[in-house]
Write a protein that holds these residues in place. Structure first.
Motif, mmCIF file in Angstrom:
data_model
loop_
_atom_site.group_PDB
_atom_site.id
_atom_site.type_symbol
_atom_site.label_atom_id
_atom_site.label_comp_id
_atom_site.label_asym_id
_atom_site.label_seq_id
_atom_site.Cartn_x
_atom_site.Cartn_y
_atom_site.Cartn_z
ATOM 1 N N UNK A 3 0.324 -0.871 0.257
ATOM 2 C CA UNK A 3 -0.015 0.013 0.293
ATOM 3 C C UNK A 3 0.926 1.154 0.365
ATOM 4 N N UNK A 4 2.348 1.625 0.785
ATOM 5 C CA UNK A 4 3.411 2.063 1.023
ATOM 6 C C UNK A 4 3.065 2.543 -0.278
ATOM 7 N N UNK A 5 3.582 1.184 -1.552
ATOM 8 C CA UNK A 5 4.317 2.109 -2.761
ATOM 9 C C UNK A 5 3.418 2.580 -3.573
ATOM 10 N N UNK A 6 2.236 2.111 -3.639
ATOM 11 C CA UNK A 6 0.928 2.248 -4.320
ATOM 12 C C UNK A 6 0.468 3.691 -4.525
ATOM 13 N N UNK A 7 0.146 4.134 -3.175
ATOM 14 C CA UNK A 7 0.602 5.942 -2.187
ATOM 15 C C UNK A 7 1.142 6.396 -3.161
ATOM 16 N N UNK A 8 2.545 5.954 -2.657
ATOM 17 C CA UNK A 8 3.617 7.368 -3.227
ATOM 18 C C UNK A 8 3.814 6.986 -4.544
ATOM 19 N N UNK A 9 2.956 6.531 -5.573
ATOM 20 C CA UNK A 9 3.218 6.223 -6.543
ATOM 21 C C UNK A 9 1.643 6.714 -7.376
ATOM 22 N N UNK A 10 0.995 7.328 -6.320
ATOM 23 C CA UNK A 10 -0.051 7.550 -6.952
ATOM 24 C C UNK A 10 -1.740 6.789 -7.481
ATOM 25 N N UNK A 11 -1.107 5.631 -7.351
ATOM 26 C CA UNK A 11 -2.231 4.386 -7.558
ATOM 27 C C UNK A 11 -3.485 4.804 -6.642
ATOM 28 N N UNK A 12 -3.140 5.035 -5.427
ATOM 29 C CA UNK A 12 -3.924 5.308 -4.138
ATOM 30 C C UNK A 12 -3.906 6.847 -3.839
ATOM 31 N N UNK A 13 -4.649 7.232 -3.180
ATOM 32 C CA UNK A 13 -4.836 8.921 -2.548
ATOM 33 C C UNK A 13 -4.923 8.794 -1.162
ATOM 34 N N UNK A 14 -5.339 7.457 -0.325
ATOM 35 C CA UNK A 14 -5.341 7.651 1.172
ATOM 36 C C UNK A 14 -5.554 6.493 2.041
ATOM 37 N N UNK A 15 -4.414 6.073 2.445
ATOM 38 C CA UNK A 15 -4.603 5.123 3.289
ATOM 39 C C UNK A 15 -4.846 5.706 5.237
ATOM 40 N N UNK A 16 -5.889 5.231 5.538
ATOM 41 C CA UNK A 16 -6.355 5.731 6.822
ATOM 42 C C UNK A 16 -5.855 4.942 7.620
ATOM 43 N N UNK A 17 -5.421 3.346 7.492
ATOM 44 C CA UNK A 17 -5.034 2.823 9.110
ATOM 45 C C UNK A 17 -3.891 2.400 9.261
ATOM 46 N N UNK A 18 -2.599 2.641 9.526
ATOM 47 C CA UNK A 18 -0.974 2.339 9.583
ATOM 48 C C UNK A 18 -0.756 2.404 10.697
ATOM 49 N N UNK A 19 0.061 0.615 10.752
ATOM 50 C CA UNK A 19 0.225 0.667 12.341
ATOM 51 C C UNK A 19 1.871 0.410 12.280
ATOM 52 N N UNK A 20 2.427 1.096 12.085
ATOM 53 C CA UNK A 20 3.410 1.487 12.162
ATOM 54 C C UNK A 20 4.591 1.301 10.746
ATOM 55 N N UNK A 21 5.317 1.643 9.901
ATOM 56 C CA UNK A 21 6.185 0.957 9.188
ATOM 57 C C UNK A 21 7.413 1.583 8.809
ATOM 58 N N UNK A 22 8.654 2.329 10.024
ATOM 59 C CA UNK A 22 9.604 3.473 10.095
ATOM 60 C C UNK A 22 10.279 3.141 8.581
ATOM 61 N N UNK A 23 10.376 2.104 8.671
ATOM 62 C CA UNK A 23 11.555 2.087 6.646
ATOM 63 C C UNK A 23 10.204 2.909 5.946
ATOM 64 N N UNK A 24 9.293 2.321 5.542
ATOM 65 C CA UNK A 24 8.141 2.888 4.812
ATOM 66 C C UNK A 24 8.443 4.285 5.105
ATOM 67 N N UNK A 25 8.030 5.364 5.528
ATOM 68 C CA UNK A 25 7.607 6.148 6.289
ATOM 69 C C UNK A 25 9.098 6.951 6.332
#
Length: 319
Positions: A81-103
């Motif tokens: 989901x982080x990859x998709x969000x970065x690429x604009x394939x999705x616009x929002x992720x409403x519940x993330x439980x903590x992914x420090x590397x992606x952040x």
């Protein structure tokens, strides 16, 4: 469930795309969002566990019925989901439980993802036993005594060891490392999804059998099957930094929202609304329970909640 890679496996209570797009293929779908003020279509990522579905259901209902947007949803695992969000394939992720590397990669370095603020819900992963077993054997709630009950917790899947039931390997889970580093006589067994794990837990409870499971709060199942947490070695900042050396409990994690950076800047009222979206654990559980246990569709559950809680959601609407 989720901090580094999520258990967090919660998921075959799948929420498929409910718009005309049908179930989306993330290898091909691009977000309809055109990076321009006034765009009337938004694409939301929805994770497989029912709490995440509850967030999206309510956000979608209000975006459509109060703000006039069309909303597409795409079911996708946490890290992709982080990859998709970065690429604009999705616009929002409403519940993330903590992914420090992606952040670090996408928010701090590439700046293709923007923080959307707190969801308002604090998540916590842990090991749980049924309360009926904890009441009969109070010492089982200390991890140091778990081996004493390993024989009682064996299953065909765990072989000669006790079973630690996990959900999906895609969730944030340190369990294999914990079992190894705490030198416990247990085998991690993945049910495969939140739904499959719930089915197994309910069956154990129906038969009043003991079980040890990876589970998380908030989650509506606690209302149906009371469970008591097993105390693991206390969590301290950084104790889970090395996934292979983890020997401590999971933290309590304020769940976060993230937006595609272009959408956050140019997404107009939709972006403003999603930044404002913030509710309680109790509210999320109310909607999740309607979806998972009462078998309402996500839209029906959202509509029911919205009609009963106007004072809450009115504050989310952009002025």
């Amino acid at each position: 469930m989720r901090t580094r890679t999520t258990v967090r496996a919660a998921g075959a209570l799948a929420l498929l795309t409910l718009t005309g797009c049908g179930a989306a293929d993330m290898t091909e779908q691009a977000s309809p969002y055109a990076a321009a003020e006034g765009t009337k279509t938004v694409t939301l990522s929805v994770q497989s566990w029912v709490g995440a579905q509850a967030n999206v259901a309510v956000a979608r209902y209000l975006l459509e019925h109060e703000l006039g947007y069309r909303v597409d949803t795409v079911q996708i695992d946490e890290v992709p989901a982080w990859d998709a969000l970065s690429q604009g394939r999705v616009d929002a992720l409403l519940e993330d439980w903590g992914h420090p590397e992606e952040e670090q990669r996408y928010v701090e370095e590439k700046k293709t993802i923007a923080r959307g603020g707190d969801l308002g819900v604090t998540g916590h992963i842990g090991w749980f036993v049924p309360t009926y077993f904890a009441e009969a054997h109070p010492d089982v709630t200390d991890w140091k005594n778990l081996d004493k009950y390993a024989d009682r917790l064996r299953t065909a899947e765990s072989g000669s060891k006790g079973q630690l039931l996990d959900g999906s390997p895609s969730y944030v889970t340190n369990d294999k490392a914990l079992v190894k580093n705490l030198d416990l006589d247990y085998q991690v067994v993945f049910a495969g999804s939140e739904a499959a794990q719930i089915t197994q837990i309910k069956q154990f409870a129906k038969e009043k059998k003991p079980f040890l499971t990876y589970w998380y709060k908030p989650q509506w199942l606690f209302e149906k099957v009371p469970m008591t947490e097993v105390k693991l070695p206390a969590y301290k900042e950084g104790c889970d930094a090395d996934p292979k050396k983890v020997a401590c409990a999971y933290p309590h994690t304020p769940l976060q929202k993230y937006l595609n950076a272009d959408f956050a800047e140019k997404g107009g009222k939709a972006a403003a609304f999603l930044k404002n979206f913030r509710w309680t654990t109790e509210a999320q559980n109310d909607v999740a329970l309607m979806i998972a246990e009462q078998k309402l569709s996500p839209e029906e559950a959202a509509e029911k909640w919205v009609k009963a809680n106007e004072r809450v959601w009115r504050a989310w609407l952009p002025r």
